[in-house]
Write a protein that holds these residues in place. Structure first.
Motif, mmCIF file in Angstrom:
data_model
loop_
_atom_site.group_PDB
_atom_site.id
_atom_site.type_symbol
_atom_site.label_atom_id
_atom_site.label_comp_id
_atom_site.label_asym_id
_atom_site.label_seq_id
_atom_site.Cartn_x
_atom_site.Cartn_y
_atom_site.Cartn_z
ATOM 1 N N THR A 345 8.993 -1.082 21.698
ATOM 2 C CA THR A 345 8.779 -1.489 23.097
ATOM 3 C C THR A 345 8.234 -0.366 23.968
ATOM 4 N N LYS A 346 8.067 0.832 23.419
ATOM 5 C CA LYS A 346 7.604 1.959 24.227
ATOM 6 C C LYS A 346 6.527 2.745 23.475
ATOM 7 N N MET A 358 3.835 6.524 29.895
ATOM 8 C CA MET A 358 4.726 5.677 29.096
ATOM 9 C C MET A 358 4.357 4.222 29.330
ATOM 10 N N PHE A 360 5.437 0.393 28.672
ATOM 11 C CA PHE A 360 6.591 -0.433 28.336
ATOM 12 C C PHE A 360 6.126 -1.828 27.949
ATOM 13 N N ASP A 415 14.617 7.708 28.809
ATOM 14 C CA ASP A 415 14.392 6.685 29.830
ATOM 15 C C ASP A 415 15.728 6.059 30.211
ATOM 16 N N SER A 419 13.590 -0.426 29.000
ATOM 17 C CA SER A 419 12.927 -1.433 28.200
ATOM 18 C C SER A 419 12.403 -2.547 29.084
ATOM 19 N N VAL A 433 11.699 8.175 34.167
ATOM 20 C CA VAL A 433 11.510 8.648 32.806
ATOM 21 C C VAL A 433 11.626 10.163 32.849
#
Length: 472
Positions: A345-346, A358, A360, A415, A419, A433
């Motif tokens: 998911t990242k 980043m 997401f 993080d 999510s 983050v």
């Protein structure tokens, strides 16, 4: 903290032209596969030394040497239908003056601890296996360069000359025999600076951001359905009762039907039992069969890079609006030049200005309804090289980054509940983050390439030397 350093004494590069008076080519970059601990060393003449495994204590001569010209390469992992993963190494080369592309597959033989050429079965008119060349001839122009990226069961080929990205699926048949299936083609109308295939997503690096394609709609193919009151059996007879459905090799081979239907063949039509296919966290497809029969015709997916079919999503570095028509690219915008998966998911995105972002994603894919968010990370280095070992089990992960000069930083990325599929009201892109430099390594040689061997170990290629650093 304790830093342990190992210098790996590299073997002499292969020299394929003894009559040529120039010195042997040096090492320019490498690819590392953490699942099998395989290593591919690239030489300046585009030849490759391929290792099935290596250790920090010894560096034997390469088990396989691949002669030039080689334009691109990638590792690929097969997890279906065999329970044990199979490691492949795939390379591309120009053929017949660049009028075609030659794709050669090498399969890791764990018993012999070596990569050996694989025989490939193809069912497409523009793909043909040539035994004399030990590879598949793809009848499209090669051009100046191509890009290859691979993941689990799937790889993508990007041709700058043709302005297209082809998505292929690979299936292991038996022994050293594979089946190659062309699933989708994307017409690229905008420049693509980098490409990644990981965790069920195809990600393109573009001007001022990235474009995300879920792999499932691309790999499963398009199907035109016509519901029938009765079903045809394999011998042509009509049956009103439920028939026995057999899995057969179909044109797109990997996923049959619009939801992964299991089909039987009858002339130009297929009788299908509809299935539901889901990407697990490791990108492998899970299948569940439901009793529903339809007649279908399969064809591979074709779409545009800026598709408005609800498949692709553009995420800008400095623009939250994901509407295609409203995105305005600045005259001097940053380009997305690299992508590394932290988890399913990242993703970390590297831009041409040396900044890290980043990305997401949601844990489940629902086309255009999937929320995508971008958040820039704070750091004090202009990043040129990036390495990370994906890990979904922890919220704090180790990232290695280098300025491509003489320094490498080990940073911890944490993080706070970031999510993208959380149900709380706070936008994941607005959540903090945190990054912190855990350790810095200074090299006597300029850094050409880095790769994460583990969360705390890095492999570094300098200008003629290779080092491994372990931090504990």
């Amino acid at each position: 903290m304790v830093v342990e350093a190992h210098q790996l004494f590299l073997p002499k590069p292969p020299f394929f032209s003894p009559s040529f008076p120039s010195p042997p080519p040096h090492f320019s970059s490498f690819l590392f596969d953490p699942s099998s601990f395989s290593l591919a060393l690239f030489h300046s003449d585009s030849s490759i030394s391929l290792y099935s495994s290596f250790s920090l204590s010894s560096f034997p001569p390469p088990q396989t040497t691949l002669p030039p010209p080689i334009s691109a390469a990638t590792f690929l992992l097969l997890r279906n239908p065999n329970p044990n993963p199979i490691t492949l190494f795939l390379i591309s080369s120009p053929l017949s003056g660049g009028s075609s592309i030659l794709l050669r597959f090498y399969i890791l033989n764990t018993a012999r601890k070596a990569f050996t050429p694989a025989k490939v079965v193809c069912n497409h008119s523009d793909l043909k296996f040539d035994p004399s060349k030990l590879g598949v001839v793809f009848r499209v122009s090669h051009g100046v360069s191509v890009k290859l990226v691979g993941d689990i069961n799937v790889f993508a080929l990007y041709s700058i000359l043709n302005g297209k990205i082809w998505v292929f699926a690979v299936k292991h048949l038996e022994g050293e025999e594979l089946k190659l299936m062309k699933c989708a083609v994307i017409d690229c109308l905008l420049p693509v600076f980098s490409i990644s295939v990981s965790f069920g997503f195809l990600i393109l690096g573009e001007d001022n951001g990235i474009r995300v394609f879920p792999l499932r709609p691309l790999v499963k193919g398009r199907v035109k359905k016509e519901k029938n009151g009765s079903k045809k059996s394999l011998n042509g007879g009509l049956e009103k009762d439920k028939m026995e459905i057999k899995k057969l090799p179909l044109r797109n081979g990997m996923i049959n039907g619009i939801n992964g239907d299991v089909c039987s063949v009858d002339g130009s039509k297929l009788t299908c039992v509809e299935t539901e296919l889901k990407f697990a966290s490791n990108g492998v497809l899970d299948e569940r069969i439901e009793n529903h029969t339809e007649s279908a015709k399969l064809r591979f997916v074709r779409l545009r890079q800026d598709s408005r079919e609800g498949i692709a999503n553009f995420v800008a570095f400095k623009n939250k609006d994901d509407n295609f028509e409203s995105i305005k690219i600045p005259a001097k915008s940053a380009k997305a030049t690299g992508m590394q998966a932290l988890s399913s998911t990242k993703f970390l995105i590297l831009d041409s200005e040396g900044n890290l972002h980043m990305l997401f994603l949601a844990s489940s894919v629902h086309g255009s309804e999937t929320p995508y968010h971008m958040k820039q990370l704070t750091h004090n280095m202009k990043v040129r090289k990036l390495a990370v070992l994906p890990d979904s089990s922890t919220r704090s992960q180790t990232v290695w980054m280098s300025d491509a000069l003489h320094s490498v930083h080990m940073i911890a990325v944490t993080d706070i509940d970031a999510s993208a599929n959380q149900t709380d009201s706070k936008d994941p892109a607005e959540k903090l983050v945190h990054t912190s430099v855990v350790q810095a390594i200074f090299s006597s040689e300029k850094v050409q390439e880095i790769a994460a061997l583990s969360a705390n170990t890095i492999l570094l290629l300098g200008q003629g030397s290779m080092f491994a650093y372990a931090i504990s």
